[in-house]
Design a protein around this motif. Structure first.
Motif, short mmCIF file in Angstrom:
data_model
loop_
_atom_site.label_atom_id
_atom_site.label_comp_id
_atom_site.label_asym_id
_atom_site.label_seq_id
_atom_site.Cartn_x
_atom_site.Cartn_y
_atom_site.Cartn_z
N MET A 67 75.30 44.13 75.31
CA MET A 67 75.41 43.33 73.74
C MET A 67 76.48 43.41 73.09
N LEU A 68 77.34 44.14 73.41
CA LEU A 68 78.39 44.53 72.48
C LEU A 68 79.31 43.28 72.22
N ARG A 69 79.67 42.60 73.09
CA ARG A 69 80.57 41.44 72.69
C ARG A 69 79.58 40.08 72.18
N HIS A 70 78.30 40.32 72.08
CA HIS A 70 77.55 39.29 71.69
C HIS A 70 76.95 39.60 70.26
N THR A 71 77.25 40.68 69.53
CA THR A 71 76.92 41.11 68.20
C THR A 71 78.14 40.99 67.35
N ALA A 72 77.70 41.28 66.20
CA ALA A 72 78.76 41.36 64.93
C ALA A 72 78.09 42.11 63.79
N ASP A 99 57.27 32.19 72.62
CA ASP A 99 57.43 31.13 71.53
C ASP A 99 58.69 31.55 70.96
N ILE A 100 59.66 30.37 70.48
CA ILE A 100 60.76 30.69 69.73
C ILE A 100 60.58 29.60 68.59
N GLY A 101 61.08 30.10 67.21
CA GLY A 101 61.23 29.13 66.44
C GLY A 101 62.36 29.44 65.58
N TYR A 102 63.13 28.55 64.79
CA TYR A 102 64.25 29.03 64.14
C TYR A 102 64.57 28.10 62.73
N TYR A 103 65.34 28.73 61.83
CA TYR A 103 65.56 28.13 60.57
C TYR A 103 66.91 27.89 60.66
N VAL A 104 67.49 26.77 59.71
CA VAL A 104 68.98 26.75 59.59
C VAL A 104 69.29 26.84 58.02
N PRO A 105 69.79 28.11 57.89
CA PRO A 105 69.97 28.34 56.43
C PRO A 105 71.42 27.48 55.94
N ARG A 106 72.23 27.31 56.86
CA ARG A 106 73.57 26.77 56.69
C ARG A 106 74.15 26.39 58.12
N ALA A 107 75.13 25.39 58.05
CA ALA A 107 75.77 25.22 59.15
C ALA A 107 76.14 26.50 59.74
N GLY A 108 76.10 26.60 61.27
CA GLY A 108 76.82 27.63 61.72
C GLY A 108 76.00 29.05 61.67
N ALA A 109 74.87 28.84 61.27
CA ALA A 109 73.70 30.13 61.11
C ALA A 109 72.38 29.58 61.57
N PHE A 127 65.82 37.63 64.81
CA PHE A 127 67.22 37.91 64.74
C PHE A 127 68.00 36.66 64.20
N ARG A 128 69.20 37.06 63.76
CA ARG A 128 70.13 35.94 63.09
C ARG A 128 71.42 35.65 63.98
N LEU A 129 71.78 34.55 64.31
CA LEU A 129 73.08 34.23 64.92
C LEU A 129 73.80 33.69 64.08
N GLU A 130 75.19 33.78 64.18
CA GLU A 130 76.25 33.01 63.23
C GLU A 130 77.26 32.70 64.05
N GLN A 131 77.77 31.38 64.01
CA GLN A 131 78.70 30.83 65.04
C GLN A 131 80.22 31.28 64.52
N LEU A 135 83.78 29.30 68.02
CA LEU A 135 82.73 28.73 68.22
C LEU A 135 81.63 29.44 68.86
N ARG A 136 81.82 30.50 69.12
CA ARG A 136 80.67 31.47 70.21
C ARG A 136 79.77 31.85 68.98
N TRP A 137 78.46 31.89 69.65
CA TRP A 137 77.21 32.33 68.77
C TRP A 137 77.31 33.98 69.12
N ARG A 138 77.10 34.72 67.84
CA ARG A 138 76.98 36.30 67.91
C ARG A 138 75.62 36.75 67.22
N CYS A 139 75.00 37.68 67.47
CA CYS A 139 73.89 38.04 66.78
C CYS A 139 74.45 39.00 65.55
N THR A 140 73.99 38.71 64.44
CA THR A 140 74.53 39.56 63.16
C THR A 140 73.36 40.40 62.42
N ALA A 141 72.01 40.24 63.09
CA ALA A 141 70.95 41.11 62.73
C ALA A 141 69.74 41.06 63.49
N VAL A 142 69.03 42.22 63.82
CA VAL A 142 67.93 42.16 64.69
C VAL A 142 67.06 43.02 64.01
#
Length: 153
Positions: A67-72, A99-109, A127-131, A135-142
């Motif tokens: 997951m090294l290149r998929h995290t920040a 099951d998966i659910g998500y919330y969009v706090p802002r564009a690109g997150a 977990f949190r994803l940020e673009q 334009l690649r998505w990366r995991c910034t918190a888990v």
């Protein structure tokens, strides 16, 4: 007969032989459809991809460095601490995303939650994803159930 052949041979390309009429109305759309390639099927959503990736690491099926290149940021360190404990390692059936659910706090997150069935238990994964600019998505918190340990300096 020779005259007919000569006359037909003298027609210019794109013209019709005498006596043949165009059955279409003037201005009517052509019966031919333009050739366009079929639309590509939509790919998997980033929420689904990352839930499966994190599940593979936390269940011990993949090493943390996968997951090294998929995290920040601190996400890699958090993931390494979680994976050390092996919270989703089970005997028997592999854990699965229920099951998966998500919330969009802002564009690109995206803030994502997943319910994971591990053996006879149901666990929560957040977990949190940020673009990024690329334009690649990366995991910034888990996080996985319970309080998150504080980060060192």
């Amino acid at each position: 007969m020779n005259k007919v052949m000569t006359r037909t041979a003298q027609l210019r390309p794109g013209t019709r032989p005498p006596g043949r009429r165009d059955s279409r109305r003037p201005g009517a759309p052509s019966s031919r459809r333009p050739l366009t390639p079929p639309a590509a099927p939509p790919g998997p959503r980033p929420t689904d991809l990352f839930a499966e990736r994190l599940l593979a690491v936390l269940s011990g099926r993949r090493p943390v460095h996968w997951m090294l290149r998929h995290t920040a940021g601190h996400a890699y360190d958090d993931l390494a601490r979680l994976a050390e404990r092996g919270p989703l390692r089970t005997r028997g059936a592999d854990p699965v995303v229920r099951d998966i659910g998500y919330y969009v706090p802002r564009a690109g997150a995206l803030e994502v939650f997943a319910r994971i069935a591990a053996g006879d238990r149901l666990r929560a994964l957040a977990f949190r994803l940020e673009q990024g600019a690329d334009l690649r998505w990366r995991c910034t918190a888990v996080e996985m159930g319970g309080p998150r340990p504080p980060h060192g300096p």
